[in-house]
Design a protein around this motif. Structure first.
Motif, mmCIF file in Angstrom:
data_model
loop_
_atom_site.group_PDB
_atom_site.id
_atom_site.type_symbol
_atom_site.label_atom_id
_atom_site.label_comp_id
_atom_site.label_asym_id
_atom_site.label_seq_id
_atom_site.Cartn_x
_atom_site.Cartn_y
_atom_site.Cartn_z
ATOM 1 N N LEU A 43 43.047 40.985 64.697
ATOM 2 C CA LEU A 43 44.420 40.683 65.705
ATOM 3 C C LEU A 43 45.602 41.538 65.396
ATOM 4 O O LEU A 43 46.576 41.837 65.833
ATOM 5 C CB LEU A 43 44.905 39.246 65.434
ATOM 6 C CG LEU A 43 44.208 38.169 65.653
ATOM 7 C CD1 LEU A 43 44.867 36.865 65.350
ATOM 8 C CD2 LEU A 43 44.158 38.215 67.328
ATOM 9 N N GLY A 44 45.040 42.602 64.206
ATOM 10 C CA GLY A 44 46.030 43.558 63.532
ATOM 11 C C GLY A 44 47.186 43.029 62.809
ATOM 12 O O GLY A 44 48.116 43.734 62.890
ATOM 13 N N LEU A 45 47.133 41.924 62.194
ATOM 14 C CA LEU A 45 48.229 41.393 61.725
ATOM 15 C C LEU A 45 47.921 41.400 59.952
ATOM 16 O O LEU A 45 46.758 41.427 59.680
ATOM 17 C CB LEU A 45 48.394 39.881 61.975
ATOM 18 C CG LEU A 45 48.787 39.312 63.376
ATOM 19 C CD1 LEU A 45 48.570 37.868 63.506
ATOM 20 C CD2 LEU A 45 49.936 40.157 63.727
ATOM 21 N N PRO A 46 48.862 41.524 59.076
ATOM 22 C CA PRO A 46 48.685 41.554 57.917
ATOM 23 C C PRO A 46 48.571 39.924 57.439
ATOM 24 O O PRO A 46 48.880 39.238 58.005
ATOM 25 C CB PRO A 46 49.915 42.219 57.301
ATOM 26 C CG PRO A 46 51.129 42.077 58.422
ATOM 27 C CD PRO A 46 50.273 41.856 59.580
ATOM 28 N N ALA A 47 47.754 39.946 56.223
ATOM 29 C CA ALA A 47 47.751 38.517 55.522
ATOM 30 C C ALA A 47 48.107 38.706 54.110
ATOM 31 O O ALA A 47 47.772 39.548 53.421
ATOM 32 C CB ALA A 47 46.112 38.051 55.663
ATOM 33 N N GLY A 48 48.795 37.590 53.730
ATOM 34 C CA GLY A 48 49.235 37.570 52.389
ATOM 35 C C GLY A 48 48.327 36.451 51.788
ATOM 36 O O GLY A 48 47.743 35.425 52.278
ATOM 37 N N CYS A 49 48.401 36.346 50.508
ATOM 38 C CA CYS A 49 47.674 35.448 49.636
ATOM 39 C C CYS A 49 48.243 35.060 48.364
ATOM 40 O O CYS A 49 48.842 36.036 47.805
ATOM 41 C CB CYS A 49 46.277 36.003 49.073
ATOM 42 S SG CYS A 49 44.925 34.818 48.513
ATOM 43 N N LEU A 50 48.141 33.752 47.857
ATOM 44 C CA LEU A 50 48.818 33.413 46.756
ATOM 45 C C LEU A 50 47.408 33.155 45.886
ATOM 46 O O LEU A 50 46.438 32.341 45.955
ATOM 47 C CB LEU A 50 49.384 31.933 46.903
ATOM 48 C CG LEU A 50 49.987 31.213 45.359
ATOM 49 C CD1 LEU A 50 50.987 32.026 44.813
ATOM 50 C CD2 LEU A 50 50.302 29.954 45.941
ATOM 51 N N TYR A 51 47.467 34.000 44.732
ATOM 52 C CA TYR A 51 46.171 33.925 44.078
ATOM 53 C C TYR A 51 46.384 32.698 42.708
ATOM 54 O O TYR A 51 47.300 32.934 42.147
ATOM 55 C CB TYR A 51 45.841 35.367 43.283
ATOM 56 C CG TYR A 51 45.385 36.328 44.371
ATOM 57 C CD1 TYR A 51 44.168 36.002 45.215
ATOM 58 C CD2 TYR A 51 45.858 37.641 44.415
ATOM 59 C CE1 TYR A 51 43.726 36.753 46.086
ATOM 60 C CE2 TYR A 51 45.497 38.511 45.544
ATOM 61 C CZ TYR A 51 44.135 38.218 46.200
ATOM 62 O OH TYR A 51 43.872 38.958 47.028
ATOM 63 N N ALA A 61 40.041 40.576 48.426
ATOM 64 C CA ALA A 61 41.188 41.576 48.255
ATOM 65 C C ALA A 61 41.094 42.617 49.329
ATOM 66 O O ALA A 61 42.207 43.228 49.623
ATOM 67 C CB ALA A 61 41.107 42.320 46.843
ATOM 68 N N ASP A 62 39.993 42.929 49.643
ATOM 69 C CA ASP A 62 39.932 43.929 50.893
ATOM 70 C C ASP A 62 40.471 43.626 52.213
ATOM 71 O O ASP A 62 40.712 44.464 53.157
ATOM 72 C CB ASP A 62 38.321 44.375 51.237
ATOM 73 C CG ASP A 62 37.397 43.553 51.662
ATOM 74 O OD1 ASP A 62 37.593 42.256 51.142
ATOM 75 O OD2 ASP A 62 36.803 43.346 52.512
ATOM 76 N N LEU A 63 40.734 42.517 52.459
ATOM 77 C CA LEU A 63 41.289 41.753 53.923
ATOM 78 C C LEU A 63 42.801 41.375 53.407
ATOM 79 O O LEU A 63 43.497 40.891 54.253
ATOM 80 C CB LEU A 63 40.605 40.619 54.212
ATOM 81 C CG LEU A 63 39.181 40.871 54.641
ATOM 82 C CD1 LEU A 63 38.341 39.995 54.821
ATOM 83 C CD2 LEU A 63 39.205 41.896 55.952
ATOM 84 N N VAL A 64 43.341 41.460 52.229
ATOM 85 C CA VAL A 64 44.795 41.009 51.952
ATOM 86 C C VAL A 64 45.601 42.158 51.773
ATOM 87 O O VAL A 64 45.575 43.061 51.123
ATOM 88 C CB VAL A 64 44.733 40.302 50.582
ATOM 89 C CG1 VAL A 64 46.146 39.841 50.219
ATOM 90 C CG2 VAL A 64 43.842 38.763 50.715
ATOM 91 N N LYS A 120 33.043 43.987 43.039
ATOM 92 C CA LYS A 120 32.198 43.556 44.390
ATOM 93 C C LYS A 120 30.865 43.745 43.968
ATOM 94 O O LYS A 120 30.117 43.028 45.013
ATOM 95 C CB LYS A 120 32.820 44.640 45.309
ATOM 96 C CG LYS A 120 34.111 44.413 45.732
ATOM 97 C CD LYS A 120 34.576 45.557 46.968
ATOM 98 C CE LYS A 120 36.298 45.288 47.304
ATOM 99 N NZ LYS A 120 36.651 46.131 47.911
ATOM 100 N N GLN A 121 30.140 44.477 43.129
ATOM 101 C CA GLN A 121 28.918 44.332 42.986
ATOM 102 C C GLN A 121 28.481 43.224 42.069
ATOM 103 O O GLN A 121 27.167 43.311 41.550
ATOM 104 C CB GLN A 121 28.371 45.694 42.160
ATOM 105 C CG GLN A 121 28.587 47.008 42.876
ATOM 106 C CD GLN A 121 30.032 47.406 43.343
ATOM 107 O OE1 GLN A 121 30.989 47.154 42.302
ATOM 108 N NE2 GLN A 121 30.542 47.897 44.197
ATOM 109 N N GLY A 122 29.328 42.386 41.686
ATOM 110 C CA GLY A 122 29.001 41.125 40.749
ATOM 111 C C GLY A 122 28.848 41.563 39.464
ATOM 112 O O GLY A 122 28.354 40.545 38.616
#
Length: 124
Positions: A43-51, A61-64, A120-122
């Motif tokens: 949607l072109g919107l930024p997303a935030g996250c409480l870790y 993290a690649d989407l936050v 990301k590679q585990g």
């Protein structure tokens, strides 16, 4: 049905307990969280996250776009180290009672740190 409050002895969040039933279907929760973040990004919107922990950021993290550390964990050395290693801006939530902890967290997180996490590679 609204989500129960987060915290000790309470609901752990959608990634950990997507059914809100204590079943802790982590794989389902992580898939749903990633899909939600992908949909928000489309949607072109930024997303935030409480870790809440130091492992889950590696999966999303690649989407936050921005991150937060809650007032209850702002004084945690682990969360301060995590904040210093994230690739997003990080805010430390403060209440009147925890303002000193949040200021201390910002100062501590501004220094370089190493912290154990999964790539990301585990691998650590």
């Amino acid at each position: 049905m609204p989500a129960p409050p987060l915290g000790a002895g309470r609901w752990s969040g959608a990634m950990y307990d997507p059914g809100l039933d204590g079943s802790f279907q982590l794989n389902r929760g992580f898939r749903q969280a990633r899909q939600l973040l992908v949909d928000i990004a489309r949607l072109g919107l930024p997303a935030g996250c409480l870790y809440l922990d130091s492992i889950s950021p590696q999966f999303i993290a690649d989407l936050v776009s921005w991150s937060a550390v809650g007032a209850s964990t702002a004084a945690s050395a682990l969360h301060r180290e995590l904040a210093s290693g994230l690739s997003t801006p990080v805010g430390f939530h403060a209440t009147a009672a925890s303002a000193d902890a949040a200021v201390g967290a910002v100062r501590a997180a501004s220094a370089p740190h190493a912290f154990l996490s999964v790539s990301k590679q585990g691998v650590a």
